[in-house]
Design an enzyme around this catalytic site. Structure first.
Site, PDB file in Angstrom:
ATOM      1  CG  PHE A  55       6.877  -1.717 -12.258  1.00  0.00           C
ATOM      2  CD1 PHE A  55       6.223  -2.560 -13.082  1.00  0.00           C
ATOM      3  CD2 PHE A  55       7.138  -2.239 -11.003  1.00  0.00           C
ATOM      4  CE1 PHE A  55       5.781  -3.814 -12.364  1.00  0.00           C
ATOM      5  CE2 PHE A  55       6.616  -3.395 -10.451  1.00  0.00           C
ATOM      6  CZ  PHE A  55       6.030  -4.113 -11.478  1.00  0.00           C
ATOM      7  N   GLY A 108      -3.243   4.161 -12.021  1.00  0.00           N
ATOM      8  CA  GLY A 108      -2.018   3.838 -11.214  1.00  0.00           C
ATOM      9  C   GLY A 108      -1.558   2.582 -11.437  1.00  0.00           C
ATOM     10  CD1 TRP A 147       3.376   5.677 -13.630  1.00  0.00           C
ATOM     11  CD2 TRP A 147       3.749   4.345 -12.070  1.00  0.00           C
ATOM     12  NE1 TRP A 147       4.850   6.152 -13.056  1.00  0.00           N
ATOM     13  CE2 TRP A 147       4.861   5.064 -12.184  1.00  0.00           C
ATOM     14  CE3 TRP A 147       3.850   3.215 -11.100  1.00  0.00           C
ATOM     15  CZ2 TRP A 147       6.241   4.945 -11.300  1.00  0.00           C
ATOM     16  CZ3 TRP A 147       4.624   2.734 -10.252  1.00  0.00           C
ATOM     17  CH2 TRP A 147       5.750   3.583 -10.415  1.00  0.00           C
ATOM     18  CG  HIS A 148       2.575  -0.532 -10.818  1.00  0.00           C
ATOM     19  ND1 HIS A 148       1.450   0.561 -10.518  1.00  0.00           N
ATOM     20  CD2 HIS A 148       3.580  -0.530  -9.880  1.00  0.00           C
ATOM     21  CE1 HIS A 148       1.803   0.874  -9.085  1.00  0.00           C
ATOM     22  NE2 HIS A 148       2.951   0.244  -8.698  1.00  0.00           N
ATOM     23  N   GLY A 149       2.828  -0.991 -15.588  1.00  0.00           N
ATOM     24  CA  GLY A 149       3.310  -1.844 -16.723  1.00  0.00           C
ATOM     25  C   GLY A 149       2.290  -1.753 -17.822  1.00  0.00           C
TER      26      GLY A 149
END
Length: 481
Positions: free
Chosen positions: A481, A317, A320-322
């Site tokens: 993102f 997770g 996933w943001h970057g």
């Protein structure tokens, strides 16, 4: 194009709504798709092709998964769909990161490896790829059908209110609404009010506290006061920026007849990290739970496997943001906290302790420092300041960059953050026609609550537009993102 821009507020949105409501009911998906593609192409028209190809790929594979559901061929098509969608996300979002990481291990940089190009990150790709993935998995599980016309599915993937920064929608939740939904003056006005509140969160609060956060993270060796103040300011900025976008997306959806699920539920009143993730970015939390955590076995394979699954889900997770090690470490931080709470039973017992709320806020704040930092070393500069290694106040001239207006609005942001549950409860009472009890025990008429809400929204909207006119362009944080 961003929601808080003049081009969106005074050009795109009025024109789109006029076209949308003038379009016959059976053709509204065409209006949505056309408007959404114009909205996306406003950024870069060339990446519109990637959005369309991802949509077409997911739709075709979804048809095959549905046709062969429950068979080995159906599972094979699902694997093809998942690998294809993740391949698109992996190439555009993480290829640069992997090249840079490999080059760093080799003691050089990308140019030293003979690589002189950089991939541009397509805006919103994390959100529309996750929506395509959830569709394929839901069709495989039998939770969604694959019999919708392509135009409805394409309109769902590209739905502009949430296309750039969520909430992450699931086709199974909107499937019936694409077939038939209600358009009414009441729903439109509720959506308009929600949009104005979200816009105010962004323009008046998030953008006002941003300078303090930027100052702290741009200062070398910040003192204790600035490090804590800057971290707290970013904590507020991120919440009001992202929840403001979600409010605007939900409001725009209502103006078009859609009911989106909530994406935030007052996360800074949480009394544990477990509760925090039930309140923060709910659409992502639920997505990770339903499609990753449960697929890994959830809590069905013993405590050790449960802790491993929690850690794995949060690290992924975070990634996933970057594509940055800061997000990986942020994921480890939250995964470790969730596993620790589960092991200690704190996820169930935290509400019984008075210090649970401040403890949770501090733990979340520590994580946000790593989340905000451009690189790991920058985060540890802030951490060093927070424990007093650079003195209490640091360089006093740094504080001169702060304006009185910014400090006042930062204090207002803190107040709004903790008063928000009561504000929303009052608005819900007004919306549902429920009388409220005044401080003196007398009932407040619903009509009075509705009138107060209308006046408040108009005043907030006017103040927001005036504020917007005097400030420079400020994109939403989650666009990256």
């Amino acid at each position: 194009m961003v929601f808080s821009s003049e081009s969106f507020l005074f050009l795109f949105l009025p024109v789109f709504l006029l076209v949308y409501y003038a379009t016959p009911e059976r053709l509204k998906s065409y209006a949505i798709l056309a408007g959404s593609y114009v909205f996306y192409a406003w950024w870069r028209v060339d990446f519109l092709g990637l959005l369309f190809l991802t949509t077409a790929f997911a739709y075709v594979i979804g048809q095959k998964v549905s046709k062969h559901r429950g068979t080995s061929r159906g599972r094979a098509y699902l694997i093809i769909g998942v690998v294809g969608c993740l391949g698109v996300l992996g190439i555009f979002k993480y290829l640069n990161f992997f090249i840079d990481s490999f080059a760093a291990l080799a003691g050089t940089d990308a140019a030293g490896l003979g690589i002189h190009w950089r991939l541009i990150l397509p805006i919103g790709i994390s959100f529309y790829v996750f929506q395509a993935l959830s569709y394929l998995i839901d069709v495989h599980r039998g939770d969604a059908t694959a019999d919708a016309p392509f135009i409805d599915f394409a309109a769902f993937i590209a739905l502009f209110p949430q296309l750039i920064a969520g909430p992450i929608l699931r086709y199974k939740d909107l499937e019936d609404q694409f077939r038939e939904r209600t358009h009414s003056v009441e729903m439109f006005s509720d959506g308009f009010a929600r949009f104005i509140i979200g816009l105010a969160k962004k323009v008046i609060l998030a953008d006002a506290v941003a300078p303090l956060a930027d100052l702290a993270f741009a200062t070398e060796n910040p003192g204790m006061a600035l490090a804590w103040a800057g971290a707290a300011a970013y904590m507020l900025q991120l919440y009001f920026d992202f929840s403001g976008y979600s409010d605007m997306a939900i409001g725009l959806g209502k103006m078009m007849g859609f009911n989106f699920l909530e994406n935030f539920r007052f996360p800074y009143i949480s009394r544990s990290i477990t509760e925090f993730w039930r309140r923060w970015h709910i659409s992502l939390s639920n997505w990770l739970r339903d499609y990753l955590y449960i697929s890994l076995g959830g809590n069905r394979k013993g405590p050790t496997r449960t802790y491993f699954n929690l850690m794995t889900v949060m690290v992924l997770g975070g990634l996933w943001h970057g594509a940055n090690w800061t997000f990986v470490l942020w994921g480890f931080w939250h995964g470790g906290l969730l596993a620790t709470e589960r092991f200690a039973g704190w996820d169930r017992n935290a509400k019984n302790h008075w210090f649970a709320l401040p403890l949770t806020l501090v733990l979340v704040l520590i994580g946000w420092v790593m989340f905000r930092a451009a690189y790991v070393g920058e985060a540890f500069e802030i951490y060093s300041g927070m424990i007093g290694m650079n003195g209490i106040f640091g360089d006093p001239t740094v504080w001169h960059a702060m304006t009185r207006e910014s400090l006042v609005l930062t204090a207002l942001a803190v107040l709004v953050c903790f008063a928000e549950p009561r504000i929303w409860a009052a608005m819900e009472n007004a919306r549902n026609g429920t009388a409220s009890i005044g401080t003196d025990g007398t009932a407040v008429a619903t009509s009075t609550l509705q009138a107060v809400q209308t006046i408040a929204v108009l005043l907030i909207g006017t103040a927001t537009i005036l504020k917007l006119a005097e400030q420079s362009f400020s994109p939403f944080l989650y666009f990256q993102f």
